[in-house]
Enzyme design. Structure first.
Site, mmCIF file in Angstrom:
data_model
loop_
_atom_site.group_PDB
_atom_site.id
_atom_site.type_symbol
_atom_site.label_atom_id
_atom_site.label_comp_id
_atom_site.label_asym_id
_atom_site.label_seq_id
_atom_site.Cartn_x
_atom_site.Cartn_y
_atom_site.Cartn_z
ATOM 1 N N ASP A 265 0.864 -1.175 0.000
ATOM 2 C CA ASP A 265 0.000 0.000 0.000
ATOM 3 C C ASP A 265 0.909 1.237 0.000
ATOM 4 O OD1 ASP A 265 -2.160 1.697 0.013
ATOM 5 O OD2 ASP A 265 -3.210 0.699 1.645
HETATM 6 C C1 BGC Z 1 -5.119 3.169 0.072
HETATM 7 C C2 BGC Z 1 -5.288 2.069 -0.932
HETATM 8 C C3 BGC Z 1 -5.216 2.616 -2.334
HETATM 9 C C4 BGC Z 1 -3.935 3.390 -2.512
HETATM 10 C C5 BGC Z 1 -3.770 3.961 -3.902
HETATM 11 C C6 BGC Z 1 -3.918 4.050 -0.233
HETATM 12 O O1 BGC Z 1 -3.908 5.167 0.577
HETATM 13 O O2 BGC Z 1 -4.998 2.614 1.357
HETATM 14 O O3 BGC Z 1 -6.503 1.410 -0.723
HETATM 15 O O4 BGC Z 1 -5.327 1.591 -3.280
HETATM 16 O O5 BGC Z 1 -3.907 4.447 -1.582
HETATM 17 O O6 BGC Z 1 -4.647 4.965 -4.165
#
Ligand code: BGC
Length: 726
Positions: A265
């Site tokens: 993530d």
């Molecule tokens: C979130 C994810 C997401 C990623 C990309 C993160 O802050 O936790 O769920 O896919 O950002 O946007």
């Protein structure tokens, strides 16, 4: 590059594994590490890095022309011409926005979810996107956690069915089809178990809860062929999920044989330092890679650390090769080497096309849950003389898009007010008053709203949360209607005009007062671009609601966590016995249970047959019964099968969902529903953490919700059987 003799990896007639090996053998260490780096957006600096082969993926870039332009840099200006993979959070639609995932789960209809995902994939793919960071398959038992909106709720069985449907929908039959994108189930794992329902917070759960509650939807997604997976932010029992060899190596790759790649993530590798398990970027990179994280999302840690770690001998280059292999393989499977660009004309044709908007309406209708309908107030006649549409969400074009609404445009949203106006007879007067804001303490708008209510035969009160009150970093310590909305409801109630309440929200809300005093309540979640039409269809009976709650509604936040598949305890609650498991100040029961949802018709269950009733190791159990529509309109029922293992070597839940089916029945029509239980479906982890079925009685409960059980029976398992862990 390009020109001269075509290298093997560029030859589409070669098998993918050979192409991967050929390419890998030509790459420098820096280029390999480049494939493991992902950045958000596009800048001059990133363009330069792409040219140098130092970026493997971008997120948050989209649009046919823009992705083609950037792809051209990678393919035509870098040494090896390795295409980029473009990722985006396509959770519940790309531009044609569908209900939030919690709403989609309320359909209890995997086919419809598969359809939503495949439309989202087609639109995204046409716009140059190859990869979605979805589905979010985190089980959530705590509605304070804002990300509950992004998933399928509290149950591992329903969650697994939804996880499968999303993966199949996004990925279609083959990743190389122009209409498909690769899925990325997230956030691996147990992110939804955050203490206190506070996002990013610590998760400390037992191995049993991990394996029985949080892992199954991931397992289902992997089994369905998900090409990638995202490692989560959270600390899991002392080892952050993005550096956790137990979950990433032992379980994911070892036990499940996952062959795709794992992306962290957003900066989750960098945050290993903040978690306190790495002193610097080198330790963070080493831990994440060794645990099994292949790509660094936006952290810039792999780029800065990996080459040096290999040169110093702290990481064998083979580990890098493994990660790069997995990433390249997905790129080949997507056909990016053979067709790196998209046709801008295609995007124009399919994005937000009529067929997609029609699907969005059908899907939105199916996601609606009728929570309450005293005295059959609903459906309303469209010939009423006057209707007051009141509330801060009644004409809100933003909220129905919900959190993570990708490229959804508020201009495309049909509000409840618009939906109602489009349905009523020409002689019906529709009055509108906002009444108050979603948040804040001003009651200035109350007078106008009350006037409208007094002048009308019925009030439709549209209340709830704004779209940014759920989703990431959007947790709430209170689960009540925000601001003065409940006061508005109370004032409207005092006018004596009957009220239909429409709820828009990203999580269960503790609406105890409304549940007691408002005769009709429609749970509409955030339904996407067609919200207003779908809700109006339900209000006026053009569509008979059939959705069911995928999550328990508490009476108050003090009951949280509250979920249907809890254990019995040694002292299960008895209302009149003090020394039992309950509260002094409120009932222990939920406000609305898991699986609950009403209809404008009634269903009768009968004829439960279980066979065999003595079950041997190689048998399957058939559970058969009939459901009849005994009302006078067509409707949908979601029949639910629960089981209980009343005596086992470890305690088991009082109920576990093991089957469900949504059926449409005409008035008077009856259907036979049959579920097949495999012995493995009854298995659990014993005290030695072996997956077993123990001999003895199993109770069968069939019903219309987890609390509304209509038929019961049982069968007996004769043998002890052991299964592989998952
Ligand atoms: C979130 C994810 C997401 C990623 C990309 C993160 O802050 O936790 O769920 O896919 O950002 O946007």
């Amino acid at each position: 590059m390009r020109g001269g003799d075509k290298p093997l990896y560029l030859d589409p007639s070669q098998p993918i594994d050979r192409r991967v090996e050929d390419l890998l053998a030509r790459m420098t260490l820096e280029e390999k590490v480049g494939q493991m780096c992902q950045y958000s957006g596009i800048t001059m600096e990133y363009e330069r890095m792409i040219r140098e082969g130092r970026i493997g993926s971008l997120l948050n870039v989209f649009g046919a022309d823009e992705t083609n332009r950037i792809q051209r840099i990678a393919v035509e200006e870098s040494r090896l011409g390795i295409p980029l993979i473009f990722g985006l959070d396509v959770l519940h639609g790309y531009k044609t926005i569908f209900p939030i995932p919690l709403g989609l789960a309320s359909t209890w209809d995997p086919d419809i979810v598969r359809r939503a995902a495949s439309i989202a994939a087609a639109e995204a793919a046409a716009d140059g996107v190859h990869w979605t960071f979805a589905p979010m398959v985190d089980i959530a038992r705590d509605p304070r956690w804002g990300r509950i909106a992004e998933g399928a709720g509290e149950d591992p069985y329903l969650g697994s069915a939804m996880a499968r449907a999303y993966v199949e929908g996004y990925q279609g039959k083959s990743l190389s089809d122009p209409d498909t994108i690769v899925a990325c189930p997230k956030h691996y794992v147990a992110y939804g178990g955050a203490e206190g329902g506070r996002d990013y917070n610590t998760v400390d759960i037992s191995e049993r809860t991990l394996r029985e509650i949080y892992l199954p939807p991931f397992r289902a997604a992997v089994k369905a062929g998900a090409g990638t997976l995202m490692s989560a932010f959270n600390d899991l029992n002392g080892i952050p999920a993005s550096a956790n060899p137990h979950t990433l190596r032992t379980i994911l790759r070892g036990e499940w044989g996952f062959e795709g790649f794992v992306v962290s993530d957003w900066n989750a590798i960098g945050e290993l330092i903040t978690h306190g398990i790495a002193g610097n970027i080198y330790e963070a990179a080493e831990k994440a890679l060794k645990a099994g994280v292949d790509m660094d999302m936006q952290g810039d840690v792999y780029r800065r650390a990996l080459v040096q770690l290999v040169r110093e001998g702290r990481i064998p280059e083979g580990l890098i090769d493994d990660a790069v292999r997995r990433i390249l393989k997905i790129k080949f499977m997507l056909g990016l080497f053979d067709r790196p660009y998209v046709d801008p004309e295609r995007a124009k044709k399919i994005i937000k096309c009529r067929e997609h908007l029609e699907a969005a309406l059908e899907i939105a209708r199916k996601s609606i849950v009728l929570l309450k309908n005293d005295g059959n107030l609903l459906p309303l006649s469209r010939d009423l003389g006057s209707i007051a549409v009141i509330g801060p969400l009644a004409d809100d074009h933003e909220a129905p898009l919900g959190p993570w609404s990708c490229l959804g445009d508020p201009k495309d949203v049909v509000t409840v007010l618009e939906g109602i106006k489009s349905k009523v007879s020409p002689k019906t007067k529709v009055l509108y008053a906002k009444g108050c804001d979603i948040e804040g303490s001003s009651k200035e708008g109350f007078d106008e709203a009350l006037r409208a209510a007094r002048e009308s035969e019925v009030v439709i009160a549209v209340v709830g949360e704004s779209r940014d009150m759920s989703g990431e970093a959007a947790c709430r310590a209170y689960l009540d209607l925000p601001g003065v909305q409940e006061d508005l409801l109370k004032a409207l109630h005092a006018t004596g005009t009957p009220i239909v309440m429409v709820l828009m929200n990203g999580r269960p809300l503790s609406i105890s007062w409304a549940a007691e005093n408002i005769p009709a309540i429609i749970e509409a979640w955030f339904l996407g671009v067609q919200a207003g039409y779908a809700i109006a269809d339900v209000i006026f009976g053009d569509y008979n609601p059939g959705g069911k709650l995928p999550v328990t509604f508490p009476r108050t936040v003090g009951q949280v966590p509250i979920y249907y598949n809890h254990k019995n305890t040694g002292r299960p609650p008895l209302p009149d016995v003090k020394w039992t498991s309950k509260y002094l100040d409120i009932p222990y029961t939920p406000l609305f249970p898991f699986g609950h949802g009403l209809s404008y018709t009634r269903f009768e269950y009968s004829g439960l047959e279980i066979s065999p009733v003595e079950v041997g190791a190689n048998d399957t159990v058939k559970v058969r019964f009939r459901v009849r529509n005994v009302g006078d309109r067509e409707g949908d029922e979601v029949a639910q099968l629960y089981i209980r293992d009343p005596v086992a070597s470890v305690t088991r839940p009082v109920k576990e969902l093991k089957g469900f089916k949504r059926v449409t029945l005409k008035p008077g029509e009856e259907k036979t529903i049959e579920f097949t239980l495999m012995l493995e479906d009854l298995s659990f982890l014993n005290s030695e953490m072996k997956r077993v079925v123990e001999p003895g009685e199993f109770r069968v409960m069939v019903g219309s919700s987890s609390e509304d059980i209509r038929l019961t029976g049982s069968f007996t398992v004769k043998d002890y059987v052991e299964f592989p862990l998952m």
